[in-house]
Design a protein around this motif. Structure first.
Motif, short mmCIF file in Angstrom:
data_model
loop_
_atom_site.label_atom_id
_atom_site.label_comp_id
_atom_site.label_asym_id
_atom_site.label_seq_id
_atom_site.Cartn_x
_atom_site.Cartn_y
_atom_site.Cartn_z
N ARG A 85 0.82 -1.21 0.00
CA ARG A 85 0.00 0.00 0.00
C ARG A 85 0.85 1.25 0.00
N ARG A 86 1.93 1.16 0.81
CA ARG A 86 2.84 2.27 0.92
C ARG A 86 3.42 2.64 -0.44
N GLN B 224 3.20 5.88 -2.67
CA GLN B 224 4.42 6.56 -3.12
C GLN B 224 4.38 6.82 -4.62
N ILE B 225 4.00 5.77 -5.39
CA ILE B 225 4.00 5.93 -6.85
C ILE B 225 3.08 7.08 -7.26
N LEU C 242 -3.59 13.36 -1.13
CA LEU C 242 -3.43 12.22 -0.23
C LEU C 242 -4.78 11.57 0.10
N ILE C 243 -5.82 12.38 0.16
CA ILE C 243 -7.11 11.85 0.59
C ILE C 243 -7.59 10.73 -0.34
N PRO C 244 -7.71 11.00 -1.67
CA PRO C 244 -8.14 9.90 -2.54
C PRO C 244 -7.12 8.78 -2.62
N LEU C 245 -5.85 9.14 -2.48
CA LEU C 245 -4.80 8.12 -2.59
C LEU C 245 -4.93 7.08 -1.49
N LEU C 246 -5.14 7.54 -0.29
CA LEU C 246 -5.25 6.62 0.84
C LEU C 246 -6.43 5.68 0.64
N PHE C 247 -7.49 6.23 0.07
CA PHE C 247 -8.65 5.39 -0.18
C PHE C 247 -8.34 4.37 -1.26
N ALA C 248 -7.67 4.84 -2.33
CA ALA C 248 -7.38 3.97 -3.46
C ALA C 248 -6.48 2.83 -3.03
N ALA C 249 -5.52 3.13 -2.15
CA ALA C 249 -4.56 2.11 -1.75
C ALA C 249 -5.23 1.00 -0.95
N ARG C 250 -6.44 1.27 -0.46
CA ARG C 250 -7.13 0.27 0.36
C ARG C 250 -7.83 -0.79 -0.48
N ILE C 251 -7.89 -0.57 -1.80
CA ILE C 251 -8.56 -1.55 -2.66
C ILE C 251 -7.78 -2.86 -2.64
N SER C 252 -8.50 -3.98 -2.58
CA SER C 252 -7.80 -5.27 -2.62
C SER C 252 -7.50 -5.59 -4.07
#
Lengths: 229, 949
Positions: free
Chosen positions: B317-318, B322-323, B383-393
């Motif tokens: 996720r990190r 980052q990307i 960062l807000i949408p990114l954090l959400f996006a990174a949570r996708i399985s």
């Protein structure tokens, strides 16, 4: 009696710089109640033929005549009516509406037509398809075979004259595939529906009344024409 | 092979999606521009306020008005206590014969003093050679000097020497070369400095010499060194040094109290404009921030597949953050220079547009700081949408697994007969309830906010004038605060003289002038008035702990409250007893105010008479007075005081009505009616008044610490005390608390006419004036009246207020607020609309396959549009319902608050029509966009849309 006929169908895609002729002058006619399998290698244009015949896609040139009338002369809304009343589709990927239950999916074309469902007929179909116990589930809670049966039931819900099936067994295991295929054959006989089925599986194709083989957008073999010849 | 890093991936992404990123970059530039613009703006606002403050008060931190020696200054400079100092030598005090106490000091300045004092000419120039003078505008006004720049002026010049002033003033003539911007009067306005001639208000050239026999008074302007410990401690080192090296009398120091500067009118204008511009910039910044969040969100939604793939091949996720974060950082960094340049240009243009009060002078460090703030801002937004996006399985992302997987079938009622549009709309709400809730919440908040804001705005627009006069003049400061003796001000008067007011009567626009006097008086009745005695001695008592409430009557209340009185109360009672005897008054004497006004004002009290009658002839003759007493007085015992550990606190109240008692019963209060006036004080009773007058003395001279009781300040009477003692009758008792012109009658105040006051023998001195205009006020009329009021009050302890300017300011403020509010509302609505449109469009895009499927089974575009419309309708219905609920809740709070406090609510939140209209507008916008999207999608091929990814 000819129910669907196409004349000199051509469909050209632009793939990068090069033109791809998915259909290259296809002319063919289908009789009422016929079970026709369309085969060919990948990219031979068989799916495109099915899409154009079923009005899901416009050809680059040529005509499709349904009961003698040009399909593409209809307006979009009229085509919609035609699709929900006369045609049925079964897709390889089932394409059920995820938010509706099995039953609601089956009833969708009927309801779109603002008609009352024909309970007896529907019961007959669902029993024939063996999905009576899955009707209240969402598609996501069903196996691939069950979803495909729901899709078939939906395709039949409105007493269509034509049933188009695009690799309906492609995503299924051998056992389910056989079952689905015999079901399709059964319903087409039982309800007098013209069945046009695209497949690359020769075992499937062999069960059809008529086999069309496509290569590079052209019909290279038609068992019916051969028989007549 | 080239080494592959997260950086390469990020750059690769950028290259691949140039067009998309160009659009996003444009949004980012905007957001950064606004965010760094706010920084620029704040910096310029600070600079402008400082510049304004310097132009009003000078740049010095302190002024020493009479220095005995200059050597310590040099030492402090070398010790690093002060940063800079300058000397001004006062040559004398210019004054006129008719007002000897008024006047201003004239000084020659050295270069440093001139720089620190920031004297600058608003007209003409500073003096350059002997015989020239430049004077502050207020100083000229004060002495009624009407000379123009270039003309010669003649002053009566008082020259000081070691013992005070030379016996005879000297007449001196100068050429007036400049009118200076006001400093002296501003400094005095913001301090209770009594000697208004201490700070020089006129500048002469450095060649000017003092008259023979005189001695210059040295005035020091100094600025303190910047302390490492922050501003609060800057005076510490200075104070410490002065304790050990007395080089001036401590009373001679005037600090620049930055806190007192906010009253300046120019200051207010800057703050108003600044607040508006800042608010708008903030609104735009927030809007762009929302835009960035949305742009990133849409971008990431479309790339769920890519994220899933990256996750599937083992990216954490990190690393995902980052990307995609690096992409954002790259764009932000690339856009930074452009944004900063743009915001620099725009801020400078805006500030120039805002008027001459504003100075565009950003410090250089602001440039990189602005860029940094912008980048941070963008990163925070991304960062807000990114954090959400990174949570996708991973599988979810690759397969685009439908949301339905999360739901149990048994929650759904399967239907055998249905309208597809309705069913689909309803299911969309169920399956996407998070999104639906977000949209509805936003709408509800918008609705509630706009209703609240508009209601408040409407309420403040309705607010009526507070004072009954068009112009009100009142005393701003007292040299000594004492309720026993009236002290004269530095100019020897007890208030405004009728001579000074006289000009006002001549103004053709003035209809009436109502002069009002107010003196402290000692009143001694023939017998003890229980009600006055009780409430004058003890009124406010606190009883901590869980004591039960005693049952009180007028007779028992006094003794009971004495038991519980504050410890200081005994001390002040002893001091009062001492003063009473020193002033020759008896035991029963109490001190109060004696108010005087013209007959008209007394007549207005006619309806408030509860005993006796108002006989103007006797009042004018000084034989009778009015006594203000409440008809009923009671004590409220308030058990709501949390800090008293369940104890009681008492208040007296005079305005007793059934409604109050009812309201108080509901809250945790008990009200006990202590007594009524009628059985105690009667009209016709005689009362002896003692008015005490003393000439001017400072607070320090008047109050000395008690020898017996340290900490108790005792008033020292002088032998110059002048007393007026007279026995009068109480003509009428009036229950008129809160009435009286531009003052308020208090409990047991005495009132009479100005003629009556004169008949008593009191010196003339008006404490307040009310001026009524004959016509409606216009800016021109306001200018003529304020010119006269300026002349009357400049250099005195009096201040005036123009209702017209006040209302104009108020209007301006309201307009500012309205613009701010409306822009905020528009923003909120725009954000709501754009979010809803985006959500709907995203749903449509995500549901592309479903859309194709529906078309394949025979649904047409109209049916699909209807589905969308139904869904929107439901979202809006929920939002509107929520908003209306919130508004109801707010009104309920107002109602409950009203019940608790016992006051009728000032207003309810009722302005809902504009909000409804706006909702309708958003609805229209929200319907159009998906409808267009559907039409567009309907033209595309069905096969395209149902094809698997």
């Amino acid at each position: 009696m000819t129910i669907l006929e196409c004349r000199d169908l051509r469909k050209t895609y632009l793939s990068g710089e090069t033109q791809v002729h998915a259909l290259d002058g296809v002319s063919i006619a289908f009789e009422r109640g016929e079970f026709c399998a369309v085969t060919g290698a990948s990219g031979s244009g068989k799916s495109t033929l099915l899409h154009v015949l079923s009005s899901l896609e416009y050809p680059t040139s040529g005509q499709v005549l349904y009961n003698g009338k040009d399909l593409f002369a209809y307006r979009d809304a009229q085509l919609s009516v035609l699709r929900r009343r006369r045609f049925g589709f079964v897709f390889q990927a089932y394409n059920l509406v995820a938010e509706l239950t099995g039953e609601e999916n089956i009833l969708l074309p009927v309801m779109l037509d603002r008609k009352k469902p024909d309970e007896v007929y529907l019961k007959k179909i669902t029993e024939a398809l063996g999905i009576g116990d899955r009707l209240r589930h969402l598609p996501s809670a069903m196996s691939g075979g069950q979803q495909q049966r729901i899709a078939i039931a939906r395709a039949l819900a409105n007493h269509p004259q034509l049933l188009f099936a695009d690799e309906p067994t492609g995503n299924l295991d051998a056992q389910s595939g056989r079952e689905v295929l015999s079901l399709l054959k059964y319903v087409s006989r039982e309800f007098g529906v013209t069945l046009i089925l695209v497949t690359h599986d020769l075992h499937v194709a062999e069960q059809a009344d008529r086999i069309l083989t496509l290569a590079d957008g052209k019909i290279i073999r038609d068992t019916k024409a051969q028989a007549q010849a | 092979m080239k080494k592959m890093t997260i950086q390469t991936l990020a750059v690769g992404n950028l290259r691949l999606r140039k067009k998309q990123y160009a659009r996003m970059a444009a949004g980012i530039v905007l957001a950064m521009m606004f965010s760094s613009g706010i920084l620029f703006f704040l910096s310029c606002l600070q600079t402008s306020l400082t510049a304004l403050s310097h132009s009003a008060y000078g740049a010095q931190d302190a002024i020493v008005t009479k220095a005995d020696a200059a050597e310590p200054l040099q030492e402090m400079l070398s010790l690093g206590i002060i940063k800079r100092y300058g000397l001004a030598e006062v040559l004398g005090c210019a004054s006129t014969e008719d007002a000897p106490a008024k006047g201003f000091s004239v000084a020659r300045y050295d270069a440093d003093a001139l720089a620190l004092s920031c004297h600058s000419a608003s007209e003409g120039r500073l003096p350059e050679r002997e015989g020239e003078i430049a004077v502050e505008a207020d100083a000229l006004l004060q002495l009624h000097i009407s000379a123009k720049v270039g003309e010669s002026v003649t002053f009566q010049f008082k020259i000081q020497n070691d013992d005070g002033y030379l016996a005879q003033p000297i007449e001196k003539t100068y050429v007036l070369v400049g009118v200076l911007k006001n400093k002296c009067s501003n400094i005095y306005y913001n301090s209770d400095w009594s000697d208004r001639t201490d700070v020089p208000a006129a500048v002469v050239s450095s060649e000017e010499q003092i008259e023979p026999g005189g001695k210059e008074r040295t005035v020091v302007y100094l600025s303190l060194a910047d302390s490492h410990l922050g501003r609060g401690n800057r005076f510490a080192a200075f104070d410490k040094y002065n304790d050990t090296h007395p080089w001036f009398d401590g009373d001679r120091l005037i600090f620049n109290w930055s806190g007192s500067y906010v009253n300046l009118s120019g200051n207010q204008a800057i703050t108003n404009k600044g607040a508006l511009a800042g608010l708008l910039a903030a609104v735009l910044a927030v809007a762009s921030c929302v835009g960035i969040v949305q742009a990133f969100n849409a971008n990431l939604q479309e790339r769920r597949h890519q994220i899933g793939l990256l996750r599937a091949v083992g990216a954490t996720r990190r690393q995902i953050v980052q990307i995609f974060g690096r992409e954002a950082l790259l764009i932000a960094l690339l856009s930074a220079p452009l944004s900063v340049a743009l915001s620099y240009g725009i801020t400078s243009a805006v500030i120039r547009l805002m008027g001459e009060d504003m100075v565009f002078a950003p410090q250089l460090w602001i440039l990189p700081a602005g860029a940094a703030v912008g980048v941070l801002f963008v990163m925070a937004a991304a960062l807000i949408p990114l954090l959400f996006a990174a949570r996708i399985s991973p599988m979810q992302a690759i397969r685009g697994v439908e949301l339905t997987r999360k739901f149990r079938t048994r929650h759904l009622k399967s239907r055998r007969e249905f309208k597809p549009e309705r069913l689909l709309a309803q299911r969309a709400l169920v399956f996407r309830r998070g999104r639906t809730a977000a949209m509805s919440l936003l709408l509800a908040i918008s609705f509630a906010l706009s209703t609240a804001g508009l209601s408040l705005l409407q309420y403040s627009a309705q607010e009526q004038r507070i004072l009954p006069y068009d112009y009100t003049v009142r005393r701003g400061s007292y040299s000594v605060m004492s309720e026993w003796v009236n002290f004269a001000t530095a100019d020897g008067t007890y208030g405004l003289s009728s001579a000074a007011i006289g000009d006002l009567y001549l103004n053709p626009y003035v209809k009436a002038v109502s002069p009002q006097q107010s003196f402290y008086v000692t009143a001694e009745p023939e017998k003890t008035y229980e009600i006055i005695d009780t409430f004058k001695s003890v009124a406010h008592v606190e009883v901590p702990g869980k004591n039960s409430l005693p049952s009180l009557t007028l007779e028992t209340y006094r003794d009971w409250s004495r038991e519980h009185e504050f410890p200081e109360a005994a001390g002040s009672r002893a001091e009062n007893a001492r003063l009473r005897s020193a002033l020759g008054c008896g035991e029963r004497a109490f001190n109060t105010r004696l108010l005087a006004a013209d007959e008209d004002l007394l007549q207005t009290l006619q309806s408030k008479v509860i005993d006796g009658e108002i006989r103007l002839d006797r009042i004018n003759a000084g034989e009778e007075i009015l006594l203000c007493l409440p008809e009923k007085a009671s004590v409220i015992m308030d058990a709501n005081s949390l800090d008293l550990d369940g104890g009681w606190r008492t208040f007296i109240t005079f305005d007793v009505s059934d409604r109050d008692i009812r309201a108080n019963r509901q809250s945790n209060r008990t009200e006990v009616l202590i007594g009524t006036v009628r059985n105690d004080v009667r009209a016709g009773d005689e009362i002896t008044l003692t008015l005490n007058f003393e000439p001017y003395r400072t607070q320090e001279q008047v109050f000395k610490e008690s020898a017996q009781e340290p900490g108790l300040m005792q008033l020292q009477l002088s032998d110059k005390l002048r007393q007026i003692r007279k026995t009068v009758k109480i003509g009428a008792i009036v229950d008129a608390q809160g009435e009286w012109g531009n003052d308020y009658l208090h409990f047991c105040d005495l009132a009479l006419t100005n003629a009556g006051m004169a008949a008593l023998g009191a010196p003339e001195g008006y404490a307040a004036l009310g001026v009524e205009l004959a016509t409606d006020c216009t800016p021109e009329i306001d200018a003529t009246v304020t010119r006269e009021l300026d002349a009357m009050t400049v250099g005195t302890a009096f201040q005036y207020r123009s209702e017209f300017s006040f209302q104009e300011n108020q209007k301006q403020f309201l307009v500012t607020m309205a613009i701010g509010l409306v822009s905020l509302l528009i923003l909120f609505f725009a954000v709501s609309a754009s979010m809803i449109v985006n959500a709907m469009n995203a749903d449509l895009r995500e549901g592309k396959r479903q859309f194709g499927t529906l078309r394949a089974v025979g649904a047409d575009a109209r049916m699909l549009t209807r589905t969308c419309l139904l869904r929107l309708l439901r979202v809006f219905a929920i939002g509107l319902g929520g908003g209306a609920g919130a508004v109801l809740l707010m009104n309920l709070c107002v109602l409950i608050y009203g019940k608790i406090t016992g006051e009728a609510p000032a207003f309810y939140f009722m302005t809902i029509w504009p909000s409804l209209l706006l909702m309708l507008l958003i609805f229209g916008v929200c319907v159009c966009s998906p409808a267009l999207q559907i039409r567009k999608m309907n033209r595309s091929s069905i096969v395209e849309s149902i094809r698997e990814l």
